[in-house]
Motif scaffolding. Structure first.
Motif, PDB file in Angstrom:
ATOM      1  N   SER A 179      -8.434  -0.168   5.872  1.00  0.00           N
ATOM      2  CA  SER A 179      -7.269  -0.632   5.206  1.00  0.00           C
ATOM      3  C   SER A 179      -7.137  -0.990   3.900  1.00  0.00           C
ATOM      4  O   SER A 179      -8.217  -1.247   3.148  1.00  0.00           O
ATOM      5  CB  SER A 179      -6.701  -1.639   6.215  1.00  0.00           C
ATOM      6  N   ALA A 197      -8.510   2.308   0.289  1.00  0.00           N
ATOM      7  CA  ALA A 197      -8.449   2.668   1.711  1.00  0.00           C
ATOM      8  C   ALA A 197      -8.193   4.263   1.916  1.00  0.00           C
ATOM      9  O   ALA A 197      -8.177   5.098   1.450  1.00  0.00           O
ATOM     10  CB  ALA A 197      -7.101   1.907   2.076  1.00  0.00           C
ATOM     11  N   GLU A 209       0.184  -8.259   7.187  1.00  0.00           N
ATOM     12  CA  GLU A 209      -0.416  -7.099   7.220  1.00  0.00           C
ATOM     13  C   GLU A 209      -1.329  -6.927   5.916  1.00  0.00           C
ATOM     14  O   GLU A 209      -2.373  -6.332   5.772  1.00  0.00           O
ATOM     15  CB  GLU A 209       0.312  -5.829   7.052  1.00  0.00           C
TER      16      GLU A 209
END
Length: 689
Positions: free
Chosen positions: A284, A313, A600
Motif C-alpha cells: 500500500s 506501492a 486509510e
C-alpha cells in the motif's frame, strides 16, 4: 584510531530526554573528530574491572561511558552519573575464547541472583523445576558464545529462570539457549581467522559498528530505536548479501525483520550493481511511505544511490508505468463494478447473491483476467472451493461478460487488467524499467501483480526478491506462484529471530496459527523454533458480561500503562471493523488519553493513542496494544460467513480471520490485552490454550 559505537549506547541514548540526547550527541561528534580532545573531561573508572572504561562528562549529571585503548574508542553507554558508573562497573569488553567475537560481558560476581520477574498474574502450583539443558557440554555452550563465567548458570537454567538469565548474556548466546530450550539446534558461529579483528566477527558486527565519518555517526544517532540501520543480525545479513540464480523469498513470523531484510537487500543491490535501477515495492501507499522514510535513514549520506532506488506501492508503480505506455488509466472502483453487476443480473433475470457474484468476479474472473466462457468454465478454483454446476457457471458468465463489455465500452480498466496488460508489454523486453525488484508484504500480492513482477525479472539472477509471511495473508486467496513463472523452490528461507515482540506475546499469538504454513506450490514456512530476544508480561485475555464492563477494564489497563511511562503514541487499540470503533473510543476516553482514529493513510500522531480496524494494523508497531470486541459473530465476521455458498469455503474465511487477529496481536512489543463480551470468539479459546 578506530571509532565505534555499541548497540548498548544507542539503547541508552533513547532513554534520555531530548535535551540530554542532544548534549550526548554533541560530545560524540566531538570525540569522533578528535578522540584525544584535551577539552574533554575524561575520568578513569577505578572501580571498574575493565581498566579501559572511562567516563566523559556531558553535563552536571549526565555521563558517557567509553572504552578507550591506544587504537580504538568505543561509545558504550550514556546515563545519569550513578547509573552510568554502575553499568560500567558491572561489565567488561572481552574476546570470547571460543568464537573470537568481541563481547560486552556482564560480570558474573556483580549479579547476586537471577531475579525472575513476577509477570504471571494468577498463582501457579509450585512444581520443582528441572534444568532445561541437561547433557550439553561446556564446549558446546562456549561454541554458541556463552561467556565462560556464565556456564554454571546456563547449565542450571530452568523454565522459570531461562528468560531472566538470557537478559544477562550476549545476544548470540541468549538466542542459542532459547532455541535449545524450544527443541531447536542453533548454528554455532564460525570462529574468526586469527589475523582478523574480534570486531569483524559476524556476531560482533551485530552490536559494534565502526563509524567512518560524521555523517554516518549522525545517521546512527538520529534514529537510535532503528538499530537495524546500523547493526544487522548475521542471520539477516546472509540472506541480504547472497547471490540467487532466480526469484528468492524470505519469510518469517511477525517481528522477525523481513522488512529490514528487504530494505537492506535493495540497498545491497543498488550499491553492488553500478548503473542499475532497483524497485522496492509493497502492498500500500502507507507502507511504501514507511519504507521511504526508513530508506532515507539508511542511505541519507549516499544521495546518488537514492537516484537509482525507487520506492512505490504496487498500485502506484503500476499506474505510473501504464500511463507511460498506454496513457492514464481510468480505474473502475468496486462501486462501479457492483453497479454494472447489479444491472446485468437484473437484465439476465437471475436472482444471484450479489456478494457471491462480486467475490467470484474479484477472486477468479478479474484476478485471472478470464476473457471467455471456456476459460471461466475450465479455470482451477483454488481457494474458491464452492462447487458450481456448469449450468450455473454459464448463468454467472452471462453476467460477467456484460460487466466486461460495459467496462471496456466506458473506458474503464481494473487494477488486474492494468497489471495484466503491463505484463504483456514488458515480457521479453531486453531493457526492463528495473533491473532488480524487492517486494515487501509479498503474501498479499494478487495474481495480476505477480504476473507483472514475473515479466519484470523472473528470468534473471537476483531479479526478484520477496519478503512476507503466509500467516499474515489477509487480502488474497492462495494461488500458485509457479504457474505464473515465479519459482522460488530451493531459494525460500525462514527467519527465526524475533526482535519486535516479547517471548510471551509471540508464544500466545502463535497459537492462532498452525506450526507450519505451506503455499500452493508446497513451499513451507516453519514457525517452530522462532525465538524472541526479550521477555515481558503475559498477555491479558479477558471476556466480560457487558460492553460497559469491557470499556471500564480496558480504560483501567490503558491508564496503568500510562502510569508506567508508556506514551499515548506508543499505544494502539484495534477492532475487527468500523462497527466496533465506538467501543475502542469509549475505552480510550475512559483512560483520559488523547486519540486519533486512523484512516486509510494510517498516519499515527505523536501524543495520541492510535485507534483503527485490524486491516489497517499491518506495518504498525506499538509498545502496548489492546485488541477489543473479539466477540462471537464479530471475529470471524458473521457477514463474511453468510456470503459462503458452500461449507468448504468456510475454511478460507476462518483462515484469513485468524490471520487478521494474529496481525493485530503481533503489533504489540511489550504489552497485549485482548478482550471480548460474552459470548466470546472461538479464536480466544486457542489464544488462551
Amino acid at each position: 584510531m578506530d571509532f565505534r559505537i555499541a548497540d548498548t549506547f544507542t539503547d541508552s541514548l533513547a532513554r534520555l530526554t531530548g535535551e540530554e540526547q542532544k548534549a550526548v550527541k554533541t560530545t560524540a561528534f566531538d570525540l569522533q573528530l578528535n578522540p584525544a580532545n584535551p577539552g574533554m573531561q575524561f575520568h578513569k573508572l577505578n572501580k571498574a574491572k575493565d581498566k579501559n572504561f572511562w567516563s566523559v562528562r556531558i553535563s552536571a549529571d549526565i555521563r558517557l561511558i567509553v572504552h578507550k585503548t591506544q587504537g580504538s574508542l568505543l561509545l558504550c553507554y550514556a546515563d545519569h552519573h550513578d547509573k552510568a558508573y554502575d553499568w560500567a562497573e558491572r561489565r567488561r569488553l572481552d574476546i570470547h575464547p571460543k568464537t573470537g567475537a568481541a563481547q560486552l560481558v556482564e560480570i558474573r560476581e556483580t549479579v547476586q541472583e537471577i531475579v525472575i520477574p513476577t509477570y504471571v498474574e494468577e498463582p501457579r502450583p509450585t512444581v520443582a523445576s528441572k534444568p532445561l539443558l541437561p547433557g550439553i557440554s561446556d564446549d558446546e555452550l562456549l561454541s554458541y558464545g556463552v561467556p565462560a563465567e556464565w556456564l554454571a548458570d546456563v547449565r542450571d537454567a530452568t523454565e522459570d529462570s531461562l528468560l531472566a538469565l538470557a537478559d544477562h548474556l550476549p545476544s548470540e548466546a541468549a538466542e542459542a539457549l532459547l532455541e535449545l530450550a524450544t527443541g531447536g539446534k542453533p548454528r554455532a558461529p564460525q570462529p574468526v581467522v586469527a589475523a582478523a579483528s574480534p570486531f569483524d566477527h559476524p556476531d560482533a558486527q551485530r552490536r559494534f559498528r565502526v563509524m567512518t565519518n560524521v555523517e554516518e555517526l549522525e545517521r546512527a544517532l538520529d534514529f537510535p530505536w532503528d538499530k537495524w540501520t546500523v547493526f544487522l543480525h548475521p542471520e539477516q545479513r546472509q540472506w541480504v548479501e547472497r547471490e540467487y540464480t532466480g526469484p528468492a523469498r524470505v519469510s518469517g513470523s511477525a517481528g522477525t525483520g523481513k522488512t529490514i531484510v528487504a530494505l537492506h537487500r535493495a540497498v545491497f543491490l543498488v550499491r553492488g550493481n553500478q548503473d542499475s535501477r532497483v524497485l522496492l515495492t509493497t502492498f500500500s501507499d502507507t507502507l511504501a511511505n514507511a519504507l521511504r522514510t526508513r530508506l532515507r535513514r539508511l542511505i541519507s549520506n549516499e544521495p546518488r544511490l537514492a537516484e537509482r532506488l525507487e520506492v512505490h506501492a504496487m498500485s502506484g508503480i503500476g499506474e505510473r508505468l501504464y500511463e507511460k505506455h498506454f496513457g492514464r488509466p481510468q480505474i473502475a472502483t468496486r462501486e462501479v463494478i457492483r453497479r454494472f453487476m447489479t444491472e446485468a443480473a437484473a437484465v439476465a433475470g437471475q436472482k444471484f447473491s450479489l456478494n457471491f457474484l462480486q467475490s467470484e468476479w474479484e477472486e477468479l474472473v478479474d484476478a485471472w483476467q478470464l476473457d471467455s466462457w471456456e476459460s471461466y468454465r475450465d479455470v482451477k478454483r483454488l481457494g474458491r472451493k464452492t462447487r458450481l454446476p456448469e449450468l450455473q457457471r454459464a448463468a454467472f458468465w452471462s453476467v460477467f461478460d456484460v460487466v466486461r463489455s460495459r467496462l471496456s465500452a466506458e473506458g474503464f480498466i481494473t487494477f488486474a487488467g492494468m497489471f495484466n496488460r503491463l505484463a504483456g508489454q514488458l515480457a521479453g523486453r531486453k531493457h526492463p524499467p528495473f533491473d532488480f525488484v524487492v517486494v515487501d508484504e509479498a503474501q498479499d500480492l494478487s495474481v495480476a501483480q505477480l504476473r507483472f513482477l514475473a515479466a519484470l525479472g523472473a528470468d534473471r539472477p537476483n531479479g526478484l526478491f520477496f519478503a512476507g509471511d503466509l500467516g499474515q495473508r489477509i487480502f488474497q486467496l492462495p494461488f500458485s506462484w509457479l504457474s505464473l513463472g515465479v519459482d522460488i523452490r530451493g531459494r525460500a528461507r525462514t527467519l527465526h529471530i524475533n526482535y519486535r515482540t516479547s517471548h510471551q506475546i509471540r508464544m500466545q499469538a502463535d497459537r492462532l496459527l498452525a506450526p507450519e504454513v505451506s503455499d500452493v506450490d508446497g513451499n513451507t514456512e516453519e514457525r517452530r523454533g522462532t525465538v524472541s530476544v526479550f521477555n515481558g508480561p503475559a498477555p491479558v485475555v479477558q471476556t466480560f458480561s457487558s460492553r460497559e464492563k469491557e470499556v471500564d477494564a480496558v480504560g483501567a489497563w490503558l491508564s496503568h500503562r500510562g502510569k508506567e511511562g508508556v506514551a499515548p503514541h506508543e499505544i494502539g487499540v484495534f477492532v475487527r471493523s468500523e462497527a466496533e470503533l465506538e467501543r475502542a473510543r469509549a475505552a480510550v476516553v475512559k483512560a483520559g488519553l488523547p486519540f486519533k482514529v486512523l484512516d486509510e493513510h494510517v498516519e499515527t500522531s505523536s501524543g495520541q493513542v492510535s485507534i483503527s480496524t485490524m486491516h489497517l494494523a499491518k506495518g504498525l508497531e506499538f509498545r502496548a496494544v489492546v485488541v477489543m470486541a473479539c466477540d462471537d459473530e464479530i471475529i470471524p465476521l458473521q457477514s463474511r460467513i453468510e456470503t459462503v455458498a458452500d461449507d468448504a469455503d468456510l475454511e478460507e474465511v476462518y483462515n484469513t480471520e485468524r490471520h487478521l487477529l494474529y496481525v493485530a496481536c503481533t503489533r504489540a512489543r511489550d504489552h497485549l490485552m485482548v478482550t471480548s463480551v460474552e459470548p466470546a470468539s472461538e479464536f480466544l479459546d486457542d489464544l488462551r490454550s
